[in-house]
Motif scaffolding. Structure first.
Motif, PDB file in Angstrom:
ATOM      1  N   LEU A 189      -6.001   7.143  -2.750  1.00 34.39           N
ATOM      2  CA  LEU A 189      -5.715   6.108  -1.925  1.00 34.39           C
ATOM      3  C   LEU A 189      -6.912   4.596  -1.940  1.00 34.39           C
ATOM      4  N   ARG A 190      -8.126   5.205  -3.133  1.00 35.16           N
ATOM      5  CA  ARG A 190      -9.011   4.497  -4.032  1.00 35.16           C
ATOM      6  C   ARG A 190      -8.008   2.643  -4.366  1.00 35.16           C
ATOM      7  N   GLU A 191      -7.737   3.626  -5.743  1.00 33.45           N
ATOM      8  CA  GLU A 191      -6.875   3.094  -6.127  1.00 33.45           C
ATOM      9  C   GLU A 191      -5.596   2.895  -6.324  1.00 33.45           C
ATOM     10  N   ALA A 192      -4.360   3.523  -5.389  1.00 32.38           N
ATOM     11  CA  ALA A 192      -3.814   1.896  -4.187  1.00 32.38           C
ATOM     12  C   ALA A 192      -3.986   0.502  -3.495  1.00 32.38           C
ATOM     13  N   SER A 193      -5.282   0.962  -2.667  1.00 31.64           N
ATOM     14  CA  SER A 193      -5.116   0.208  -2.162  1.00 31.64           C
ATOM     15  C   SER A 193      -5.927  -1.175  -2.437  1.00 31.64           C
ATOM     16  N   ASP A 194      -6.458  -0.303  -3.948  1.00 31.11           N
ATOM     17  CA  ASP A 194      -6.950  -1.571  -4.312  1.00 31.11           C
ATOM     18  C   ASP A 194      -6.325  -2.809  -5.604  1.00 31.11           C
ATOM     19  N   ALA A 195      -4.887  -1.879  -5.286  1.00 27.52           N
ATOM     20  CA  ALA A 195      -3.630  -2.116  -5.864  1.00 27.52           C
ATOM     21  C   ALA A 195      -3.118  -3.491  -5.368  1.00 27.52           C
ATOM     22  N   ALA A 196      -2.792  -2.754  -4.220  1.00 23.88           N
ATOM     23  CA  ALA A 196      -2.147  -3.509  -3.376  1.00 23.88           C
ATOM     24  C   ALA A 196      -3.205  -4.786  -2.449  1.00 23.88           C
ATOM     25  N   LEU A 217       0.864  -0.991   0.272  1.00 26.96           N
ATOM     26  CA  LEU A 217       0.329  -0.245  -0.195  1.00 26.96           C
ATOM     27  C   LEU A 217       0.931   1.099   0.186  1.00 26.96           C
ATOM     28  N   GLU A 218       1.425   1.365   0.743  1.00 31.00           N
ATOM     29  CA  GLU A 218       2.731   2.462   0.596  1.00 31.00           C
ATOM     30  C   GLU A 218       3.646   2.830  -0.165  1.00 31.00           C
TER      31      GLU A 218
END
Length: 342
Positions: free
Chosen positions: A267-274, A56-57
């Protein structure tokens, strides 16, 4: 102020609450930068929660986010139930963990036994865009939480402590007289009492000591990573695979609303990817821990098809009607369709 309010609600006077809050989150009380937020979970750094936090980071940095993670693993801000409550209160903006059905009995859906038998089906039901995601989202929204997605841990099973000399595989016959730790969930007590065990609710933070001292003969709800973590006090691992453990990445709604639309999108896109990466890699990570458990000398036992079917019958006759009385027939009919129950 939310942080101080939380601790005063727990019984501390205002001065003591401010001192304690400041000692845990020294910049939360005063002038915390708008882009810094706390992420917490209760597991050690060999758990997939840690991997997911790192991913996520990385994804936030790729997208040029101004958000900076203040990372707290291994339960240093509380156990899973405490973290869930602090997330609701807004004390901790983001948590990786499990929902506490003490807040809403419908949350026991996340622990329902024998819904899926394999990773492919589990991903379709619990994973990204899975059938259950909207159900969970609606329930947790009523607690003031935004669900960014789920994190897979693997199939939970039963482990027996060293020196117990017991190997329960036929339920309920083999389980009589065996005390096993269960989490503090009504559905967990019901399941393992129905299996013939004596179910003893014990906080996770006290589990290792309870096994070490023989307070209980075994533990339940154990995916391979947790068996590896407690390998020094265990002698057998019985693969009941009674439920598929999946956790949640949740954020406090008030905190989310304060982010602004651009950071919400990032944040939504980053969490989706993680989380997509977590679902892609979790099965292999779990298999690796299972092999390490075997290599350590812990006896790993597969149930025969007959033994597994008997365990399922017990669950479908006891636990599932109980869950239906809480969530209604519409949701449970969907669960039956997934599990292939007519």
């Amino acid at each position: 102020m939310k942080l101080i309010t939380y601790y005063t609600r727990k019984g501390l006077n205002l001065g003591a609450a401010a001192v304690l809050a400041a000692s845990i989150f020294p910049i939360s009380i005063t002038a915390q930068a708008a882009n810094e937020f706390t992420v917490a979970h209760s597991m050690t750094t060999d758990h997939i929660f840690h991997n997911t936090s790192q991913w996520l980071e990385e994804e936030l940095e790729k997208r040029g986010s101004t958000l900076k993670m203040n990372y707290h693993p291994a339960g240093d801000l509380g156990d899973w139930t405490s973290l869930f409550e602090q997330n609701i209160q807004g004390v901790i903006p983001m948590v990786m963990g499990w929902p506490d059905s003490a807040f809403d009995p419908r949350l026991d859906l996340a622990y329902l036994a024998y819904v899926v038998d394999d990773w492919e089906t589990a991903t379709k039901v619990y994973g990204p865009a899975g059938k259950m995601l909207n159900v969970y989202t609606d329930i947790l929204a009523q607690q003031g939480l935004i669900v960014l997605g789920t994190i897979p841990t693997g199939f939970g099973s039963v482990a027996i402590r060293k020196g117990a000399g017991k190997l329960p595989v036929n339920f309920p016959e083999d389980a009589k007289g065996i005390k096993v730790r269960v989490p503090g969930l009504k559905i967990a007590e019901m399941r393992f009492n129905a299996f013939g065990f004596s179910a003893v609710p014990i906080p996770f933070s006290e589990l290792y000591t309870a096994l070490q001292l023989g307070t209980v003969d075994g533990r339940t709800f154990g995916p391979p990573v947790e068996i590896w973590q407690m390998r020094d006090v265990l002698e057998a691992y019985i693969l009941t695979r009674d439920f598929f453990e999946h956790a949640f990445l949740t954020v406090n709604k008030d905190w989310w609303d304060d982010l602004g639309s651009e950071e919400q999108k990032i944040l939504r896109e980053a969490s989706d990817a993680a989380l997509a990466r977590a679902w892609k890699e979790a099965e292999a990570l779990g298999d690796n821990f299972l092999e390490k458990v075997r290599g350590h000398g812990i006896q790993v036992v597969e149930l025969t098809p007959e033994q597994l079917n008997k365990a399922k019958e017990i669950v479908y006759e006891t636990e599932w009607p109980f869950m239906e009385s809480i969530v209604g027939s519409e949701i449970m009919d969907e669960m039956r369709a997934v599990a292939g129950i007519k």
